[in-house]
Each structure stands twice: as structure tokens, then as C-alpha cells.
Design an enzyme around this catalytic site. Structure first.
Site, PDB file in Angstrom:
ATOM      1  N   GLY A   1       0.831  -1.192   0.000  1.00 21.48           N
ATOM      2  CA  GLY A   1       0.000   0.000   0.000  1.00 21.48           C
ATOM      3  C   GLY A   1       0.865   1.241   0.000  1.00 21.48           C
ATOM      4  O   GLY A   1       1.952   1.266   0.585  1.00 21.48           O
ATOM      5  N   GLU A   2       0.382   2.309  -0.675  1.00 16.64           N
ATOM      6  CA  GLU A   2       1.160   3.543  -0.763  1.00 16.64           C
ATOM      7  C   GLU A   2       1.419   4.101   0.632  1.00 16.64           C
ATOM      8  O   GLU A   2       0.536   4.147   1.471  1.00 16.64           O
ATOM      9  CB  GLU A   2       0.419   4.576  -1.618  1.00 16.64           C
ATOM     10  CG  GLU A   2       0.353   4.212  -3.080  1.00 16.64           C
ATOM     11  CD  GLU A   2      -0.076   5.399  -3.932  1.00 16.64           C
ATOM     12  OE1 GLU A   2       0.179   6.545  -3.526  1.00 16.64           O
ATOM     13  OE2 GLU A   2      -0.651   5.163  -5.009  1.00 16.64           O
ATOM     14  N   GLY A   3       2.620   4.529   0.856  1.00 17.70           N
ATOM     15  CA  GLY A   3       3.045   5.024   2.158  1.00 17.70           C
ATOM     16  C   GLY A   3       3.721   3.950   2.974  1.00 17.70           C
ATOM     17  O   GLY A   3       4.794   4.170   3.541  1.00 17.70           O
TER      18      GLY A   3
END
Length: 647
Positions: free
Chosen positions: A558-560
């Protein structure tokens, strides 16, 4: 206007004003540049003129192609008409072009008609166009008929071209002053106030999210996690009519309604000397092996952004998770409500992102962004929503800087974000949608080819719908990008203004980096990419922006979250580089680091942050505030001398 979002620009200036160098700086990041030389070779005995021309040629990168219009000045309009959407045309300069136009060898000719043809060619050009021209309106009236004819013709050409271009900048003593911009021409001037919305912050691990209407909630200690450092943004000032919301560190274009974000803003650059000095210093350290390998780039980046050859490890880190869904085919293959569940999970201090943030000691802020309409049928956002989203992203970066945050991590969790980023890449870099759209993976781990084809079709139809639309930064955000990309763009610009580096992670941040080039090309120099994650859109955008991924872990958390996995390694590298002494053979047997006598930085942006700030509500994007017109930013870099005789 071209696919990479730049407007047509006329750069005016006097002799030795730096106008040519400024124009060249506008196209530095362009992948394909056609340089149109208009000046005649001149008298072979005139060595001074030949030296000027040689200096111009030596300054051009080898990747540029050069064309000359000295034989036929009318050919300049044909060059602009034939330019492709993925090209950038730099015309230097109109003074030389008018000189050839008035040459007796090209007479008789209708100068007025030729100038009008040039203006129409600029209006219809599909590529980005930057034109350079001498400003003769402030000089003395020539005493010869030929001199008066030249000034009259050049003045008429400048007026016609300025009317045809979307932006005009005057360079005086190396300082650019924007005379005309898209923002100033289109944005309304009526002052307004920012409406309020709901608070979206993360809470401590093991507790439920805090709602404004609830007094207390029971803890749910089902999983013992490290504490998540929470952030409550400080109150956003509400401008009254006649008052201005001022950026604390820079002189930027301001109006009664707030900051004006527009193309060509001059924002700070990292220290160009500190980075190389820090990397050179690594070779002197007392290490048993060959050193840090490719991770020496982390030291160079941190040194340049901190302005010191001995950078410190980032202590205060904030994660901004942007949540905004995209409707229509862009979200094909996603489970309804999944992105909202992820956002709520992060607010509650649960899930992979919250756990990694807690272990890294990073604060986590979830930001709700406007939902995007189906891009295959209609614009993703209204122009007013784009303006509000850009300013809100800027303020998020301002708030982080005021809290002493030393590094921002940018991620997103909305449905359809990959397709929106692919659409932005296709519009800014000329990419084909299938080449930048990653495979759709279901919850069971299977590849969903039908959903992937639906996303490709949605991006294709959106590009067809907007094929005749402007490719300016705000137009791309409104037509294709959506709320999360718009807010991310504002974050990058605001972080650049406050000299806060940003760790990018995923397609949304890279798409924002592509769009931000039109608004402020300096933003990409404050960005770091830890891992491309195997995503084709991230790879392409990183290549265009000149961001080399530090790692090749191909994480998909997931982004982050992907960036937070790499953060401890990056911190360790910086801490090691700062703490190791110089090798005894280079220090005369002294085990101390010669850089150790340097005083500690007194930059307040590197102080310990106070994360217990008063509550505030986020802006309601349903009723955005339009920015009013204002003068464009003036730069501060010193420009070297120009080299054309007519300018």
C-alpha cells in the site's frame, strides 16, 4: 499546449538581461526539445558576433535538435504547425527573426501578414512553445530609417505574440517578472472564506477513531502495537475581505483570497554544493569496506535539502495518506468501500501503514480529498475544486513545517488511483495507457484481465474526450487527475516552498510530481523515491522526473507503507555517515571527524516537533474557494548574460 502541461510562454528582456538562460531553464526537464535559431551568421569578420553565437550553441544540451529559419523567416510558422504534442519548441529569438524578415533579400514582403501568421501558428501549436524576444519599447528611438523599421516591426511582433501566448515574463537583470499568466487571466477576484469540514486524523493504536459528535469511546486493545503519533492540524486562518493569508517564508503571489498557485513559480532549490561535498566526504570515512554503495545518494539528497555536508537522520517524519475515490471505469476491479475501510483503519491506528508508522515514530494523518467523477465521461473535478485542493495541499505542507517535521511521506488509498495516475502520465509524457497500467490483482491473488481492460478503456476514452483540451497543469488535474492528485501536487509545492523533503511512494505522488513541473520545476529536486514497487507508471514517471529508486524490493503493502519499510534503512545510513570518524590515514592519526567541529544547525525546521496542537477542521471541498488574480512570482536566481545581438 503540449502534453506535458506547459503553457505557451513569451520571454522578454533587454540586452544581457538573462532572458535566454531563463527560457532554457523552462525547458530543462522536457524530453524532446527543438531549438529554433533565427539569428543570421553575420559578417565573417565580426568575431565578437561569432563568439556570441558559439556561446549559445555550447550551452545547448546534446539531446536537443537545432533548426534554423534564417533562409526563410516564414518557415518559423511552419515549424510550429508541424510540432508534435510530445515536443518542446524553443525559439531564440524574435529579434533575429525580424532582422531576417526586414533583410532586403526577403523583400518585398508583407511584414504585418507574416507576424499575424506567426501568432496564429502559436495559438494552434500542439507542442509547448517558449519564445525569446528583445524588449525594445524602453529604448531610445533609432536615428536611422532601418533602425526605426526594426523597432516598429519587433514591437508589433512582440505585441502579437504576447497576445497569442498564455504567459509573458519580462527578465530584468536576471530577475523574471511575470506580466501575464493563465491564473491572472482566468481566476475571479471576489474574496471568500474557506468553509469548514471534518477532522481526519489518526488516533492512538488500540483506540477507536475520534468523531466530533462523540465524547468518549471504549478502547479496543485487541492487538498490542506501538503508539501511533497522532497529528491534529493547527487552525487554518480564515481570511476576511481585504486580508491576505501569507506564506511565512517566501514572497509569493498573494491576493485577498489567499495564495495564488500558478505556472512558473520560483521556489527554492536544494543546496547545490552540500550534496556533492557530503558524498565526497563519505570516501574519507573509516569503514572496512567500499562504503554505502548506491545509498550514498541518500546522503547527497539529505545534505542538499538540509544545506550541510554532514546531514542528520530525519527525526520527525509525517505520513500523509490521501483518501479519494475515482468513479467509473478507473476503479474497475476494486471492492466497493475498500478504500474507506483502509482509511478508517489508518485513523484507528491499525493495519500495516499504522504499525509501520508507529515503529518508525512517525505521525500519521489521513486526508479526505474530493471524489473524482468518471473521467471517460466528464472532468474529474471542477476548476474551483482544483484551486481549493491545491491550496489545501500547500497548507498541509505548511502545517508540517511549522510543527518541525523534517520529512514528509506521501501515499494514497483511493479506488481508481492507478488509472488516474496513468491518465496523467499519458497526458504529460505521451505514454500509452496499457504500458503504464499495472495488472489488477483480486483479493484472492488472481489477475483480473477484464478489470484491467476496463481501466485501459476508461483512460483511452478520457484522453480522446480531452484531445483538444488545454494541457496546462490545472487543466490536467481537473480533467484527469482528481482530488488526490491535486492535493498531492499542492503538498509537493508547499513542501518545496518550506524546504521540506518528500519521500514519494506510489502512482499518485509520481503523477503529482509530473503535474508540478508546470507550476514549479524545483519541486522534483525535493523528492526522493525509495522503491518503484514494480509499478510501470512509477517507473516511467521516475525516469521522466530524474528520480532513481534507491531499492528494488518490489513491495506492495500500500502507498506510504512501502516507503516506511525503507525509512529505517535510510535513517541508519544517515546516522552512520554522520557519526563515523575520518580514516586515521587521512586525519594524521586523529580519529575525530573534521566536520565534527561544525556547529549544529539552528534551522527551526529541524527542532523536535510539538504534535499536541489544537484541533481544526479540514476544508470542505464541496464549496471550494476560487483564488483571485494576482501577480506571478518573481525569481531570485542570478541569470548569466544573454548572447544574441538583437537582444
Amino acid at each position: 499546449m503540449s502534453v506535458d502541461g506547459w503553457n505557451t510562454v513569451l520571454v522578454l528582456g533587454g540586452i544581457r538581461s538573462g532572458k535566454s538562460e531563463f527560457a532554457e531553464s523552462l525547458v530543462t526537464d522536457a524530453p524532446v526539445v527543438r531549438y529554433v535559431a533565427t539569428a543570421p551568421e553575420g559578417d565573417p569578420e565580426d568575431t565578437e558576433w561569432a563568439t556570441r553565437l558559439a556561446a549559445h550553441r555550447a550551452r545547448r544540451p546534446g539531446s536537443w535538435t537545432t533548426e534554423e529559419t534564417t533562409e526563410d523567416p516564414r518557415r518559423l510558422a511552419d515549424v510550429l504547425a508541424s510540432a508534435e504534442t510530445n515536443e518542446t519548441v524553443l525559439v531564440d529569438d524574435l529579434g533575429g527573426w525580424v532582422t531576417v524578415l526586414l533583410d532586403p533579400d526577403h523583400q518585398p514582403a508583407d511584414d504585418v501578414a507574416t507576424i499575424a501568421e506567426l501568432a496564429e501558428a502559436i495559438r494552434g501549436c500542439a507542442a509547448r512553445v517558449v519564445l525569446v524576444s528583445p524588449e525594445v519599447g524602453l529604448s531610445l528611438v533609432p536615428t536611422t530609417p532601418l533602425g526605426r523599421a526594426f523597432t516598429d516591426a519587433l514591437g508589433a511582433a512582440n505585441r502579437a505574440v504576447a497576445d497569442a501566448c498564455d504567459a509573458v515574463v519580462l527578465v530584468v537583470a536576471g530577475q523574471p517578472v511575470w506580466l501575464k499568466s493563465v491564473a491572472a487571466a482566468t481566476e475571479p477576484a471576489a474574496p471568500a472564506t474557506e468553509p469548514a469540514a471534518t477532522v481526519t486524523t489518526a488516533t492512538a493504536a488500540g483506540t477507536a477513531p475520534v468523531a466530533a459528535s462523540l465524547a468518549d469511546t471504549e478502547p479496543t486493545p485487541e492487538v498490542q502495537l506501538p503508539d501511533v503519533l497522532t497529528h491534529t492540524p493547527p487552525a487554518t486562518p480564515t481570511p476576511e475581505p481585504g486580508d491576505a493569508w501569507a506564506a511565512p517564508t517566501m514572497a509569493l503571489p498573494m491576493v485577498a483570497t489567499g495564495l495564488v498557485i500558478q505556472p512558473g513559480m520560483e521556489l527554492p532549490m536544494p543546496d547545490e554544493y552540500a550534496g556533492p561535498q557530503a558524498v565526497d566526504r563519505l570516501a574519507t570515512l573509516d569503514v572496512p569496506g567500499a562504503g554505502l554503495g548506491v545509498l550514498d545518494r541518500v546522503v547527497g539528497f539529505a545534505a542538499a535539502t538540509q544545506g550541510t555536508s554532514t546531514p542528520a537522520a530525519w527525526g520527525s517524519v509525517r505520513v500523509l495518506l490521501l483518501h479519494g475515490d475515482h468513479a467509473g471505469g478507473a476503479s474497475a476491479g476494486t471492492v466497493a468501500g475498500e478504500s474507506a475501510r483502509r482509511a478508517a483503519q489508518a485513523r484507528a491506528g491499525q493495519g500495516a501503514l499504522a504499525r509501520l508508522a508507529a515503529e518508525s515514530g512517525a505521525s500519521l494523518q489521513v486526508v479526505d480529498t474530493p471524489a473524482a467523477a468518471p473521467i471517460e465521461d466528464q472532468p474529474a473535478l471542477t476548476p474551483e475544486q482544483v484551486e481549493s485542493a491545491l491550496r489545501y495541499g500547500w497548507r498541509l505542507a505548511e502545517q508540517a513545517a511549522d510543527a518541525g517535521v523534517q520529512l514528509l511521506v506521501l501515499g494514497a488509498c483511493g479506488a481508481g488511483t492507478e488509472a488516474a495516475a496513468a491518465a496523467v502520465l499519458a497526458a504529460t509524457a505521451g505514454a500509452e495507457p496499457p504500458a503504464v497500467l499495472g495488472r489488477v490483482i483480486t483479493d484472492s491473488g488472481e489477475i483480473d484481465d477484464a478489470a484491467w481492460m476496463t481501466r485501459c478503456a476508461a483512460v483511452r476514452d478520457a484522453l480522446h474526450r480531452t484531445r483538444r483540451s488545454s494541457r496546462g497543469a490545472k487543466d490536467i488535474l481537473a480533467e484527469l487527475g482528481g482530488g488526490d492528485v491535486a492535493v498531492a501536487t499542492g503538498v509537493l509545492l508547499g513542501a518545496t516552498a518550506r524546504r521540506v523533503p518528500v519521500l514519494l511512494d506510489g502512482p499518485v505522488g509520481l503523477a503529482a510530481g509530473m503535474v508540478s513541473r508546470d507550476l514549479a520545476g524545483q519541486a522534483r529536486h525535493w523528492c526522493l523515491l525509495a522503491d518503484h514497487g514494480g509499478h510501470p507508471a512509477v517507473r516511467l514517471a521516475a525516469d521522466v522526473l530524474g528520480l532513481t529508486p534507491l531499492l528494488d524490493l518490489r513491495l506492495d503493502l500500500g502507498e506510504g507503507a512501502n516507503a516506511l519499510v525503507a525509512l529505517p534503512l535510510l535513517r541508519s545510513v544517515l546516522a552512520l555517515a554522520a557519526a563515523l570518524p575520518v580514516h586515521p590515514s587521512l586525519a594524521g592519526g586523529d580519529d575525530t571527524d573534521p566536520a565534527g567541529d561544525e556547529p549544529e544547525s539552528t534551522d527551526p525546521s529541524y527542532a523536535d516537533p510539538d504534535l499536541t496542537e489544537p484541533d481544526v477542521t479540514e476544508p470542505d471541498f464541496a464549496e471550494p474557494v476560487p483564488a483571485g488574480p494576482g501577480p506571478a512570482s518573481t525569481g531570485t536566481d542570478d541569470q548569466p548574460a544573454s548572447g544574441l545581438r538583437a537582444g
